[in-house]
Design a protein around this motif. Sequence first.
Motif, PDB file in Angstrom:
ATOM      1  N   ASP A   1      29.597 -72.285  32.565  1.00 33.58           N
ATOM      2  CA  ASP A   1      28.576 -72.324  33.615  1.00 33.58           C
ATOM      3  C   ASP A   1      29.057 -71.617  34.881  1.00 33.58           C
ATOM      4  O   ASP A   1      28.301 -70.859  35.504  1.00 33.58           O
ATOM      5  CB  ASP A   1      28.208 -73.779  33.927  1.00 33.58           C
ATOM      6  N   GLU A   2      30.304 -71.841  35.259  1.00 29.59           N
ATOM      7  CA  GLU A   2      30.847 -71.150  36.429  1.00 29.59           C
ATOM      8  C   GLU A   2      30.937 -69.644  36.180  1.00 29.59           C
ATOM      9  O   GLU A   2      30.665 -68.847  37.079  1.00 29.59           O
ATOM     10  CB  GLU A   2      32.223 -71.715  36.807  1.00 29.59           C
ATOM     11  N   TRP A   3      31.305 -69.243  34.977  1.00 24.72           N
ATOM     12  CA  TRP A   3      31.335 -67.825  34.639  1.00 24.72           C
ATOM     13  C   TRP A   3      29.925 -67.240  34.718  1.00 24.72           C
ATOM     14  O   TRP A   3      29.725 -66.148  35.241  1.00 24.72           O
ATOM     15  CB  TRP A   3      31.931 -67.649  33.248  1.00 24.72           C
ATOM     16  N   HIS A   4      28.953 -67.991  34.212  1.00 21.97           N
ATOM     17  CA  HIS A   4      27.557 -67.545  34.270  1.00 21.97           C
ATOM     18  C   HIS A   4      27.101 -67.354  35.714  1.00 21.97           C
ATOM     19  O   HIS A   4      26.379 -66.413  36.032  1.00 21.97           O
ATOM     20  CB  HIS A   4      26.676 -68.570  33.543  1.00 21.97           C
ATOM     21  N   GLN A   5      27.534 -68.232  36.606  1.00 22.11           N
ATOM     22  CA  GLN A   5      27.139 -68.126  38.011  1.00 22.11           C
ATOM     23  C   GLN A   5      27.710 -66.878  38.680  1.00 22.11           C
ATOM     24  O   GLN A   5      27.169 -66.424  39.684  1.00 22.11           O
ATOM     25  CB  GLN A   5      27.586 -69.358  38.797  1.00 22.11           C
ATOM     26  N   SER A   6      28.759 -66.317  38.122  1.00 23.72           N
ATOM     27  CA  SER A   6      29.324 -65.103  38.720  1.00 23.72           C
ATOM     28  C   SER A   6      28.377 -63.915  38.594  1.00 23.72           C
ATOM     29  O   SER A   6      28.518 -62.935  39.323  1.00 23.72           O
ATOM     30  CB  SER A   6      30.675 -64.773  38.088  1.00 23.72           C
ATOM     31  N   PHE A   7      27.403 -64.000  37.721  1.00 24.59           N
ATOM     32  CA  PHE A   7      26.420 -62.933  37.541  1.00 24.59           C
ATOM     33  C   PHE A   7      25.129 -63.179  38.329  1.00 24.59           C
ATOM     34  O   PHE A   7      24.251 -62.330  38.343  1.00 24.59           O
ATOM     35  CB  PHE A   7      26.076 -62.762  36.057  1.00 24.59           C
ATOM     36  N   VAL A   8      24.997 -64.340  38.944  1.00 23.98           N
ATOM     37  CA  VAL A   8      23.789 -64.696  39.683  1.00 23.98           C
ATOM     38  C   VAL A   8      23.958 -64.248  41.135  1.00 23.98           C
ATOM     39  O   VAL A   8      24.995 -64.525  41.746  1.00 23.98           O
ATOM     40  CB  VAL A   8      23.532 -66.222  39.601  1.00 23.98           C
ATOM     41  N   PRO A   9      22.951 -63.555  41.701  1.00 18.63           N
ATOM     42  CA  PRO A   9      23.065 -63.099  43.095  1.00 18.63           C
ATOM     43  C   PRO A   9      23.290 -64.266  44.062  1.00 18.63           C
ATOM     44  O   PRO A   9      22.685 -65.324  43.924  1.00 18.63           O
ATOM     45  CB  PRO A   9      21.719 -62.429  43.368  1.00 18.63           C
TER      46      PRO A   9
ATOM     47  N   ILE B   1      20.648 -77.003  28.700  1.00 17.39           N
ATOM     48  CA  ILE B   1      19.632 -76.016  29.075  1.00 17.39           C
ATOM     49  C   ILE B   1      19.215 -76.211  30.521  1.00 17.39           C
ATOM     50  O   ILE B   1      19.057 -75.242  31.273  1.00 17.39           O
ATOM     51  CB  ILE B   1      18.424 -76.098  28.110  1.00 17.39           C
ATOM     52  N   THR B   2      19.071 -77.456  30.936  1.00 18.90           N
ATOM     53  CA  THR B   2      18.698 -77.739  32.325  1.00 18.90           C
ATOM     54  C   THR B   2      19.786 -77.257  33.284  1.00 18.90           C
ATOM     55  O   THR B   2      19.486 -76.645  34.315  1.00 18.90           O
ATOM     56  CB  THR B   2      18.453 -79.250  32.513  1.00 18.90           C
ATOM     57  N   ILE B   3      21.044 -77.534  32.962  1.00 19.30           N
ATOM     58  CA  ILE B   3      22.149 -77.079  33.811  1.00 19.30           C
ATOM     59  C   ILE B   3      22.157 -75.555  33.878  1.00 19.30           C
ATOM     60  O   ILE B   3      22.321 -74.972  34.956  1.00 19.30           O
ATOM     61  CB  ILE B   3      23.499 -77.623  33.298  1.00 19.30           C
ATOM     62  N   PHE B   4      21.961 -74.895  32.739  1.00 17.25           N
ATOM     63  CA  PHE B   4      21.931 -73.430  32.716  1.00 17.25           C
ATOM     64  C   PHE B   4      20.791 -72.905  33.583  1.00 17.25           C
ATOM     65  O   PHE B   4      20.966 -71.969  34.361  1.00 17.25           O
ATOM     66  CB  PHE B   4      21.783 -72.933  31.278  1.00 17.25           C
ATOM     67  N   PHE B   5      19.621 -73.522  33.464  1.00 19.28           N
ATOM     68  CA  PHE B   5      18.462 -73.097  34.255  1.00 19.28           C
ATOM     69  C   PHE B   5      18.737 -73.251  35.747  1.00 19.28           C
ATOM     70  O   PHE B   5      18.467 -72.345  36.538  1.00 19.28           O
ATOM     71  CB  PHE B   5      17.226 -73.900  33.856  1.00 19.28           C
ATOM     72  N   LEU B   6      19.287 -74.394  36.132  1.00 21.56           N
ATOM     73  CA  LEU B   6      19.554 -74.623  37.555  1.00 21.56           C
ATOM     74  C   LEU B   6      20.661 -73.713  38.082  1.00 21.56           C
ATOM     75  O   LEU B   6      20.615 -73.296  39.246  1.00 21.56           O
ATOM     76  CB  LEU B   6      19.902 -76.087  37.798  1.00 21.56           C
ATOM     77  N   SER B   7      21.637 -73.386  37.256  1.00 25.95           N
ATOM     78  CA  SER B   7      22.702 -72.505  37.734  1.00 25.95           C
ATOM     79  C   SER B   7      22.253 -71.042  37.747  1.00 25.95           C
ATOM     80  O   SER B   7      22.960 -70.191  38.272  1.00 25.95           O
ATOM     81  CB  SER B   7      23.967 -72.664  36.896  1.00 25.95           C
ATOM     82  N   SER B   8      21.083 -70.758  37.192  1.00 21.72           N
ATOM     83  CA  SER B   8      20.529 -69.400  37.236  1.00 21.72           C
ATOM     84  C   SER B   8      19.798 -69.120  38.544  1.00 21.72           C
ATOM     85  O   SER B   8      19.412 -67.988  38.794  1.00 21.72           O
ATOM     86  CB  SER B   8      19.557 -69.185  36.076  1.00 21.72           C
ATOM     87  N   ARG B   9      19.593 -70.150  39.354  1.00 22.41           N
ATOM     88  CA  ARG B   9      18.899 -69.963  40.628  1.00 22.41           C
ATOM     89  C   ARG B   9      19.818 -69.229  41.592  1.00 22.41           C
ATOM     90  O   ARG B   9      21.017 -69.496  41.641  1.00 22.41           O
ATOM     91  CB  ARG B   9      18.499 -71.308  41.255  1.00 22.41           C
ATOM     92  N   THR B  10      19.235 -68.349  42.376  1.00 16.07           N
ATOM     93  CA  THR B  10      20.020 -67.608  43.376  1.00 16.07           C
ATOM     94  C   THR B  10      20.410 -68.531  44.522  1.00 16.07           C
ATOM     95  O   THR B  10      19.873 -69.643  44.655  1.00 16.07           O
ATOM     96  CB  THR B  10      19.217 -66.420  43.927  1.00 16.07           C
ATOM     97  N   GLY B  11      21.307 -68.059  45.361  1.00 15.64           N
ATOM     98  CA  GLY B  11      21.746 -68.852  46.510  1.00 15.64           C
ATOM     99  C   GLY B  11      20.590 -69.192  47.436  1.00 15.64           C
ATOM    100  O   GLY B  11      20.511 -70.310  47.959  1.00 15.64           O
ATOM    101  N   ASP B  12      19.667 -68.252  47.658  1.00 13.17           N
ATOM    102  CA  ASP B  12      18.509 -68.521  48.517  1.00 13.17           C
ATOM    103  C   ASP B  12      17.623 -69.608  47.924  1.00 13.17           C
ATOM    104  O   ASP B  12      17.121 -70.479  48.639  1.00 13.17           O
ATOM    105  CB  ASP B  12      17.678 -67.243  48.719  1.00 13.17           C
ATOM    106  N   GLN B  13      17.414 -69.559  46.626  1.00 12.00           N
ATOM    107  CA  GLN B  13      16.580 -70.573  45.986  1.00 12.00           C
ATOM    108  C   GLN B  13      17.224 -71.953  46.073  1.00 12.00           C
ATOM    109  O   GLN B  13      16.541 -72.951  46.296  1.00 12.00           O
ATOM    110  CB  GLN B  13      16.332 -70.202  44.527  1.00 12.00           C
ATOM    111  N   MET B  14      18.534 -72.023  45.908  1.00 11.37           N
ATOM    112  CA  MET B  14      19.224 -73.312  45.999  1.00 11.37           C
ATOM    113  C   MET B  14      19.174 -73.847  47.423  1.00 11.37           C
ATOM    114  O   MET B  14      18.993 -75.044  47.634  1.00 11.37           O
ATOM    115  CB  MET B  14      20.679 -73.172  45.538  1.00 11.37           C
TER     116      MET B  14
END
Length: 153
Positions: free
Chosen positions: A104-112, A31-44
């Motif tokens: 997780d990498e697939w999920h990141q493809s949907f994150v701006p 869940i933590t990894i999913f939450f962190l990978s949901s952050r946008t590029g600007d947030q990271m």
Amino acid sequence: MRMKRARESRERNNNPVYRYWRYLPAVAVMITIFFLSSRTGDQMDSWLPWAQKWLPFMTDFNPMHYVAYFGLALTLAFGFGKHAARWTGCVLNVAICVVYGITDEWHQSFVPMRSPDVNDLLHDAIGAAAAALLVYLIANWIGYRSTKNYTAR
């Protein structure tokens, strides 16, 4: 007394509810990894200067992939119990981490401003393999030391 403790331990480990509770730390890490990978590029990018203050050698977040998946593999090994010390348990542990890394990498493809990266998946696999190997070596070293033939020098 020792036989009674061993029997109680076996009964507890064979209880399906107890076995599934052992996987809760792994679910928390996922869940933590999913939450962190949901952050946008600007947030990271806003976190990177803060992280570099504490870890000056860090130029990007690649070391965090090692750490995250090392932790995931350790928590999965806790869930596996004694099976984590077998080579099949190690392979299964790394395979689960790699499959989760792919999702997780697939999920990141949907994150701006984020995109999937094969190198990230490689870092995930290396972190998971290092943890699985560490668990395997420590468990087998402890098993070796507990044999009657071992003599400390």
